[in-house]
Design a protein around this motif. Structure first.
Motif, short mmCIF file in Angstrom:
data_model
loop_
_atom_site.label_atom_id
_atom_site.label_comp_id
_atom_site.label_asym_id
_atom_site.label_seq_id
_atom_site.Cartn_x
_atom_site.Cartn_y
_atom_site.Cartn_z
N VAL A 1 0.85 -1.20 0.00
CA VAL A 1 0.00 0.00 0.00
C VAL A 1 0.88 1.25 0.00
N ALA B 1 2.29 1.66 -3.50
CA ALA B 1 1.33 2.26 -4.43
C ALA B 1 1.27 3.77 -4.25
N ALA B 2 1.28 4.21 -2.98
CA ALA B 2 1.26 5.65 -2.72
C ALA B 2 2.52 6.31 -3.25
N ARG C 1 2.27 6.75 -7.01
CA ARG C 1 1.45 7.89 -7.41
C ARG C 1 2.22 9.19 -7.32
N ASP D 1 0.61 5.65 -14.27
CA ASP D 1 -0.12 4.58 -13.59
C ASP D 1 -1.59 4.96 -13.60
N TRP E 1 -11.56 1.46 -1.66
CA TRP E 1 -11.58 0.06 -1.24
C TRP E 1 -12.87 -0.63 -1.62
N SER F 1 -12.28 -1.97 -10.28
CA SER F 1 -11.82 -0.77 -9.61
C SER F 1 -11.33 0.27 -10.60
N ASP G 1 -9.35 2.58 -9.69
CA ASP G 1 -8.09 3.05 -9.14
C ASP G 1 -6.93 2.66 -10.05
N THR H 1 -2.24 0.62 -7.23
CA THR H 1 -3.06 0.60 -6.03
C THR H 1 -3.84 -0.70 -5.93
N ALA I 1 -1.49 -3.51 -5.04
CA ALA I 1 -1.07 -3.39 -3.63
C ALA I 1 -2.15 -3.93 -2.70
N ARG I 2 -3.41 -3.61 -3.00
CA ARG I 2 -4.50 -4.13 -2.17
C ARG I 2 -4.58 -5.65 -2.27
#
Length: 397
Positions: A61, A64-65, A68, A187, A200, A316, A318, A322, A325-326
């Protein structure tokens, strides 16, 4: 749809193989090194490995941040630098237990940062129809490294571990330099998934089924050695494990297109059903039962894990990093649950009846838990809004 890999995709697939080869030349032997060479107690070893696993899976997670903020290529470069430093720290850490623990956490953190960005770069800008082939090829590259890493390192890991760690650090440094050749790509989600609620909730269903799939699957990974070696031999167990990884390398790309076209609900039934059958087959014991069970579980993994990732991407809006990562976080939660619950279950079965009942219980969970989850998810769906007087649209007879 083109069937040829681009140069960037080939570089990423080669990196996936080399990174996993280097990692699995070392990581499967960490418990032995920490306990026998560095003198840590088994309780301390277990705690260190559990925390390192949590960092490796849950830290995606953070990766992923970071992607970004600084981009996919830059994130992979940072991750590889962290992992290179980690393996390099193992060399002086062989005489200092605290430094070896720091090195292990650096390696785990580097894996957490790297993997979501790697998969996101692999599928970036590609149509949804190409994703199954690309993700299956990525899985095959990783599994080839898993299959070949431990036997390649076996002659050195106890006799010359410093040489081994140094060689792996150099390998990671070279792979990091090769990543400088990659173009920077955004991304971004595909056009097909841009609309809809981000966050989520959009990927909650595949997230939940991934937890269940990994939870049941990890019974096989964690406890097959305890069951198989006394009933066969350590050599036979090693052959089964290597054969499993190599079969997955071949099978997953062959089944990728078929897997992607399966309706999600049918893929879940097929995957969990095959997983249950494989676990039940292992319960028969003996050479053939263990081998046949491993083949069935391999087929289940090839379909179930890929289809969950594809469903998460489809549902998703997203960015892919991300989403991946989830999915890794879900895998980490499932693996942790299997580690916490599987040990007591195995010990209870072995003490009260027979260890074969452990595998039957695992098979029963592979059948019942997805059904319970489906019922729980179904009960939370809002009822359809009623249409007043539906018969008014039709003429009365």
């Amino acid at each position: 749809m083109t069937r040829r890999f681009t140069s960037s995709q080939l570089l990423l697939l080669a990196a996936s193989f080399l990174i996993t080869l280097g990692s699995f030349a070392v990581l499967p032997y960490m418990s032995v090194l920490l306990h026998e060479r560095l003198g840590l107690g088994l309780g301390a070893v277990g705690a260190v490995l559990a925390m390192a696993s949590l960092v490796q899976f849950g830290g995606g997670v953070v990766g992923a941040a970071l992607a970004r903020r600084i981009g996919l290529r830059a994130t992979m470069l940072v991750a590889l630098a962290v992992r290179t430093a980690g393996f390099a720290c193992f060399v002086p850490g062989l005489g200092r237990p605290w430094l070896a623990v720091v090195a292990l956490f650096l390696v785990s953190a580097g894996a957490a940062l790297y993997l979501p960005a790697n998969k996101a770069h692999l599928v970036a800008g590609r149509p949804a129809a190409e994703r199954p082939r690309l993700l299956a090829a990525s899985g095959s590259a990783f599994n080839a490294g898993i299959a070949l890493g431990p036997p390649a390192a076996a002659p050195f890991v106890l006799g010359e571990p410093g040489v081994l760690f140094g060689a792996v650090a150099v390998l990671f440094a070279l792979v990091g330099v090769a990543h400088l050749l990659l173009p920077e790509v955004p991304d971004e989600p595909s056009e097909a998934t841009r609309s809809g609620p981000a966050g989520w909730s959009a990927g909650a269903v595949p997230f939940a089924y991934t937890i269940l799939a990994v939870y049941v699957f990890m019974f096989f990974q964690h406890y097959l050695a305890l069951y198989a070696i006394p009933r066969t031999s350590a050599g036979y167990y090693g052959v089964v494990l290597m054969g499993y990884a190599l079969l997955l390398v071949v099978v997953q790309p062959l089944l990728a297109d078929w897997t992607s076209k399966l309706p999600y609900a049918r893929a879940l039934r097929w995957g969990f059903g095959t997983l249950a059958l494989g676990l039940a087959t292992i319960a028969t014991g003996g050479h053939w039962g263990i081998a046949a069970g491993a083949v069935l579980i391999c087929l289940a993994e090839a379909v179930l894990f890929l289809r969950n990732d594809l469903a998460a991407l489809e549902r998703s809006p997203d960015p892919p990093a991300t989403v991946f990562a989830r999915q890794r976080l879900a895998a980490g939660l499932g693996a942790s649950a299997a580690a916490l619950l599987g040990g007591p279950l195995y010990a209870t079965a072995e003490r009260t009846t027979t260890a074969s009942h452990f595998w039957l219980l695992a098979a029963a969970q592979a059948v019942t838990l997805p059904l319970l989850l489906a019922l729980a998810l179904g009960s939370r769906r809002p009822p359809p809004k009623p249409t007043p007087y539906p018969e008014a649209s039709a003429p009365r007879r």
